[in-house]
Structures are given as structure tokens and as C-alpha cells.
Design a protein around this motif. Structure first.
Motif, short mmCIF file in Angstrom:
data_model
loop_
_atom_site.label_atom_id
_atom_site.label_comp_id
_atom_site.label_asym_id
_atom_site.label_seq_id
_atom_site.Cartn_x
_atom_site.Cartn_y
_atom_site.Cartn_z
N GLU A 1 0.84 -1.21 0.00
CA GLU A 1 0.00 0.00 0.00
C GLU A 1 0.87 1.24 0.00
O GLU A 1 0.62 2.21 -0.72
N VAL A 2 1.91 1.19 0.86
CA VAL A 2 2.83 2.33 0.94
C VAL A 2 3.53 2.51 -0.40
O VAL A 2 3.65 3.63 -0.92
N ARG B 1 4.48 5.58 -5.26
CA ARG B 1 4.61 5.67 -6.72
C ARG B 1 3.64 6.70 -7.28
O ARG B 1 3.97 7.43 -8.19
N ARG B 2 2.44 6.77 -6.72
CA ARG B 2 1.47 7.74 -7.24
C ARG B 2 1.85 9.16 -6.86
O ARG B 2 1.59 10.10 -7.59
N ALA C 1 10.31 7.91 3.47
CA ALA C 1 8.91 7.53 3.62
C ALA C 1 8.75 6.01 3.63
O ALA C 1 8.00 5.45 4.44
N ALA C 2 9.47 5.34 2.74
CA ALA C 2 9.36 3.88 2.64
C ALA C 2 9.75 3.21 3.95
O ALA C 2 9.21 2.16 4.31
N HIS C 3 10.70 3.82 4.65
CA HIS C 3 11.10 3.27 5.94
C HIS C 3 10.20 3.73 7.06
O HIS C 3 9.83 2.97 7.95
N GLY C 4 9.85 5.02 7.05
CA GLY C 4 9.14 5.60 8.19
C GLY C 4 7.64 5.33 8.20
O GLY C 4 7.06 5.04 9.24
#
Lengths: 120, 425
Positions: free
Chosen positions: B6-7, B12-13, B43-46
Motif C-alpha cells: 500500500e505504501v 509511486r502515485r 517515507a518507505a522506511h518511516g
């Protein structure tokens, strides 16, 4: 679009060149590799051994014959080739002309219609 | 769907919108892209750990903006001018705005507009077509370099270099982010062309490529759909979207179980995606009623006529021939006339089709391509001239640059061969 840039080796022509000319052509290949790498068009490059090192295999597994040497004694044969991915055939021609030695050893430009392997 | 994917989807969007806002604000495409990548990483990590922010795009813009400022602080000596301006005027219009530009704000709609500007930037005329494609998929589509490389079957370092050079070219061209009105139409047309080329790459992919994770046709449709949402009044965007959806709707019927090409006339139409066809036909109908006519709408209309026919025999070929005629008058492409020749052949008989073919067969742009021979073979076969058909199928097969098409043409050559027929219709 991918193209093969095939260097046509002609031993008679090659022998008629001076040592300097042969060295220049040899060294120039790595410069060409740098050029197409920098332009983002490089896919691969191979230099081929002399056809005297080839063998011809005929027949199916278990019943195959292996003969020394190439299909026929050609005065010209594939010396090596580049695979490039570029915009169109005109650009492929442009790149071919940049390969050192083309005034003596012409280059065949041939479209590639299928690619697999090389981790692609 | 897991939290992680989902993340990923959300990132990507969001990525192109974030990039668009930053580039509009600061220029320096390549630096902004780096900053956005770093923000995406954060963001991908947090986000999976701490939850999604209320305003994901704003969060990313803020973080990426901070990273840019950090970068400039470190590069102060070299980037003195931009650094100073950026520090003094956070919302500065750094490039001369076009007459139609509003003041920059960070409203969601402005972020969406920035996506459109980003697309126009990626299809900048100074770039070669492969570069436009790569950059669009990267910056607007949010695909990774590895994914793009795999989709086009080039080594990853080659694709990375291509993208990096494209970004540098745009930065060096000092491309103005906003465009005066007149140029904008041309640039939009160029952008649509790139999206169509991406779609076609996916559409004609060999079986091997179809197994890659990234579906180029889906990407092209997704990006065009987004454009359509941003500019719902633009007839050609809607036309292109309808065209892509209509063509893609036939996908399952287009390949046989053993990977062979099934021509339109022989496709099992029950395997077409009829709800997609419905959606596209509705969109097209609305568009034709309201927007000025253009080539993509015409191509979509032709695809729609095929889609409406229950079978090949029910196809309204006369209507298709008329539409190709209209398309011919709007475009300078000899392939359109080739297609018209096929349609006229179906509507009025192969002799009439051959007459249309002869009017364009010598066009230098068709020299060395396989299509004139393929069309001639098809028409001669319908005329009953099997020897002629065989000869031209053979020639077309030799010249074909697509493996599946080549195999199909070889089969047709065999089917019209001198030693009897295979009994195939």
C-alpha cells in the motif's frame, strides 16, 4: 530498437594494413565502447576468434558429427559485433561509421528482432 | 494487500506530483529528482512504522525540499545564485511564466498540474525518443530504472545512463517549466505520442517480455488516464485513452495458447474485455460529441467499430473505410492508407483495395518495410491469386521485424503455397 553492428573481417585487407593502423583500430574499439556506454546505447560487444577455431556440428545428440573449421573458406567473415539499442536505423548507421577501421573493414548493420539472456 | 505494498503504491502515485512541485519551484530537474528519491526512501522506511501522514504529498515535498536546501548549503560556492534566490524566495517563479500561469501554491490541484508539466518536460523536443520514453516512465510513471531496463531488454547500467543523460540535457537546456500557450499544444501532442509509443511497445511485446513484472500497456493506460482526469476537456487525450483501452481489451484473444499471433479476423471475441470496451466506447461517444475531432479520436472510433461487431463478418467495413479516409486527410502517414486499403478491400472488393494500395506502395517511407507486401498478399489471397499471395507473404515474412508477425506471415505463405493448401480458410 536493437541493432547488430557486425565488423566484416577480411584477412587479406587486414594483412595489408600497417602495424600502426592495426593498433589504432584495435585501441579504437575501447574508445567506441566508451562512446556508446556514455550515450546509453550499449548493450553488448563480442570479438570472435578466427574461423579456423570453429567447428561445424551436424546431426542430433548421440549421432552428431563434428568437423574442424568453418562452413566454407570465406574471404570475409564476422570478426566481432556490437549490440546497440538506439533510436532508429539512421542512428545505427551513424554509430557504425564511428567504429574504427570502417574505411578498410566495413560494418554490417542488422536489426535484432528478439533478445533473451544476459540477465535481460 | 499488505501495508508495505500500500505504501509502495502511494509513493509511486505521489512521486511525480512531488517532483513536479519541486521542479516548478526550483528548476534543476536532476537535483530535484535526487531529493525526491531520498524523501521516498525516508517515507518507505518511516511510514510503515509510524503510520501514513495526513497529507502524503505535502510531507514528501517538505522532506525533499529540506534535502535540497541541505544540498545547496553544501554546494554554496558552486551554486551561489540559485542558493541565494532559493533562500530568499521560497515560492519564487524562477523561470519566466507563461501568460496562463497562476501563482504557485501547494494546493493538491496544483500538485496534479505539476504532474502534467512534468510530463511535458520529460517529452522535451531536445531529447531522443528512447530518452523521452525512459524519462517519462521514470519521473512520471515512478518505475525504477531496473524495471524500465527489463521492460525494454537493455542492461540496467545502460538505462541508468540514458536517464541520467536525459535529466542533464533538460537541466542544461534550462527548460522553462511553464510554456506559452501555442507551444503547449505541440508539446502535449508530443507527450501523447510518447505515451502511445510506450503502449505499443507493450502491445507488441514477445511472450518473453510479457512475463516481466512491469506491464508497459498498463503503465501507458494509467498515465493517459491520469492526464484525462487532469484535462477532461481535451479530446485527443480522451481519444488516446479510449484507443488504448479498446486495443488492450482484445489482449487475451490476440495470442493463441502456444504463443502465436491470432489476427483480428480470427479472434474469439468472447475473450475480449467487454466492460473495458463499454467504458471506452462511452468515453469516446462523450468526447466526439463535445471536443474538436483529432487523429486519436478517429483511431479510437475505428477500434470501436471493430469492438461493436459480434464477429469479423459483422464488421462495418464501409464505416471503417470512411474513418480511415478522414484520418488520411489529417495525417501524413502512409500506413493509414495501407489500413484503408484493407478496409476498402473488405467493403468494396479486393480489386478496389489493391487500387488504394497501389496509390501508396511506392512511398519511400514504406521502402524496406514488410507492410505493403503483407497487405498486397492479403488482398491477392482474397482475389484468389494464390501464387501472387504466396510470393508477397514470403517477401513480407522475410522483411518482418517482429518475430510473431514473421511467423504468422510464414504460415500464410505456406497456406497459399503451390503444393495444395492446408485447407485453412
Amino acid at each position: 530498437m536493437k541493432y547488430l553492428l557486425i565488423i566484416q573481417m577480411n584477412p587479406a585487407t587486414w594483412d595489408s594494413l600497417s602495424e600502426e593502423e592495426r593498433t589504432e583500430i584495435g585501441n579504437g574499439q575501447s574508445k567506441f565502447i566508451d562512446t556508446i556506454t556514455a550515450s546509453g546505447e550499449m548493450v553488448g560487444s563480442h570479438a570472435l576468434a578466427d574461423p579456423s577455431q570453429s567447428a561445424v556440428v551436424r546431426g542430433r545428440p548421440g549421432a552428431a558429427t563434428v568437423t574442424d573449421g568453418p562452413f566454407l573458406e570465406a574471404k570475409e567473415y564476422m570478426g566481432g559485433f556490437y549490440v546497440v539499442d538506439c533510436e532508429n536505423v539512421e542512428r545505427a548507421h551513424e554509430l557504425a561509421a564511428m567504429i574504427p577501421g570502417t574505411d578498410h573493414l566495413p560494418v554490417e548493420v542488422r536489426p535484432v528482432i528478439f533478445t533473451a539472456g544476459y540477465g535481460l | 494487500m499488505s501495508d508495505q505494498s500500500e505504501v509502495e503504491d502511494l509513493l509511486r502515485r505521489s512521486a511525480p506530483q512531488v517532483l513536479g512541485v519541486l521542479v516548478r519551484r526550483h528548476g534543476q530537474f536532476d537535483l530535484c529528482e535526487d531529493a525526491v528519491q531520498e524523501a521516498l526512501l525516508a517515507a518507505a522506511h518511516g511510514w510503515p512504522r509510524y503510520g501514513l501522514p495526513a497529507e502524503p504529498v505535502a510531507w514528501l515535498v517538505t522532506v525533499a525540499g529540506r534535502k535540497l536546501t541541505d544540498h545547496w548549503r553544501n554546494e554554496r560556492a558552486r551554486r551561489q545564485r540559485e542558493d541565494t534566490v532559493a533562500a530568499q524566495e521560497p515560492l519564487a517563479r524562477q523561470h519566466a511564466p507563461g501568460a496562463d500561469v497562476d501563482l504557485l501554491t501547494d494546493t493538491p490541484s496544483s500538485a496534479a498540474d505539476a504532474t502534467l508539466e512534468l510530463l511535458l518536460l520529460c517529452t522535451h523536443p531536445s531529447l531522443s525518443e528512447p530518452s523521452q520514453i525512459a524519462l517519462t516512465l521514470r519521473a512520471v510513471g515512478g518505475l525504477t530504472t531496473a524495471e524500465i531496463a527489463r521492460a525494454f531488454l537493455v542492461p540496467e547500467p545502460t538505462m541508468a545512463q540514458r536517464i541520467s543523460r536525459a535529466k542533464a540535457t533538460i537541466s542544461a537546456a534550462g527548460a522553462s517549466f511553464t510554456l506559452p500557450g501555442k507551444d503547449r499544444d505541440e508539446r502535449l501532442a508530443a507527450a501523447l505520442h510518447v505515451l502511445y509509443v510506450i503502449f505499443n511497445e507493450g502491445h507488441t511485446a514477445t511472450a518473453g517480455q510479457a512475463l516481466t513484472r512491469i506491464d508497459l500497456t498498463a503503465e501507458a493506460i494509467r498515465l493517459t488516464r491520469r492526464l484525462n482526469r487532469l484535462l477532461p476537456g481535451d479530446g485527443e487525450i480522451a481519444g488516446l485513452l479510449a484507443l488504448m483501452v479498446l486495443i488492450d481489451a482484445r489482449r487475451d484473444a490476440r495470442t493463441s495458447a502456444d504463443g502465436r499471433l491470432v489476427p483480428l479476423a480470427e479472434q474469439d471475441r468472447r475473450r475480449w474485455d467487454h466492460s473495458a470496451i463499454s467504458e471506452a466506447a462511452d468515453l469516446l461517444a462523450r468526447t466526439l460529441a463535445t471536443a474538436p475531432l483529432g487523429p486519436y479520436q478517429l483511431q479510437a472510433a475505428i477500434a470501436a467499430v471493430h469492438a461493436e461487431a459480434a464477429g469479423d463478418a459483422d464488421t462495418d467495413w464501409r464505416q471503417i473505410a470512411i474513418l480511415y479516409n478522414m484520418l488520411e486527410r489529417r495525417s501524413d502517414n502512409p500506413v493509414v492508407t495501407l489500413n484503408r486499403a484493407v478496409a476498402v478491400g473488405m467493403a468494396e472488393g479486393p480489386g478496389a483495395g489493391l487500387a488504394v494500395l497501389d496509390s501508396v506502395a511506392e512511398d519511400p517511407r514504406l521502402r524496406r518495410t514488410h507492410r505493403p507486401d503483407a497487405v498486397r498478399a492479403h488482398l491477392l489471397e482474397q482475389l484468389g491469386d494464390h501464387a501472387g499471395a504466396h510470393e508477397h507473404y514470403r517477401r513480407a515474412a522475410r522483411a518482418a521485424l517482429n518475430q510473431r508477425e514473421k511467423r504468422y506471415l510464414e504460415e500464410r505463405a505456406a497456406g497459399t503455397g503451390p503444393v495444395g493448401t492446408t485447407g485453412r480458410g
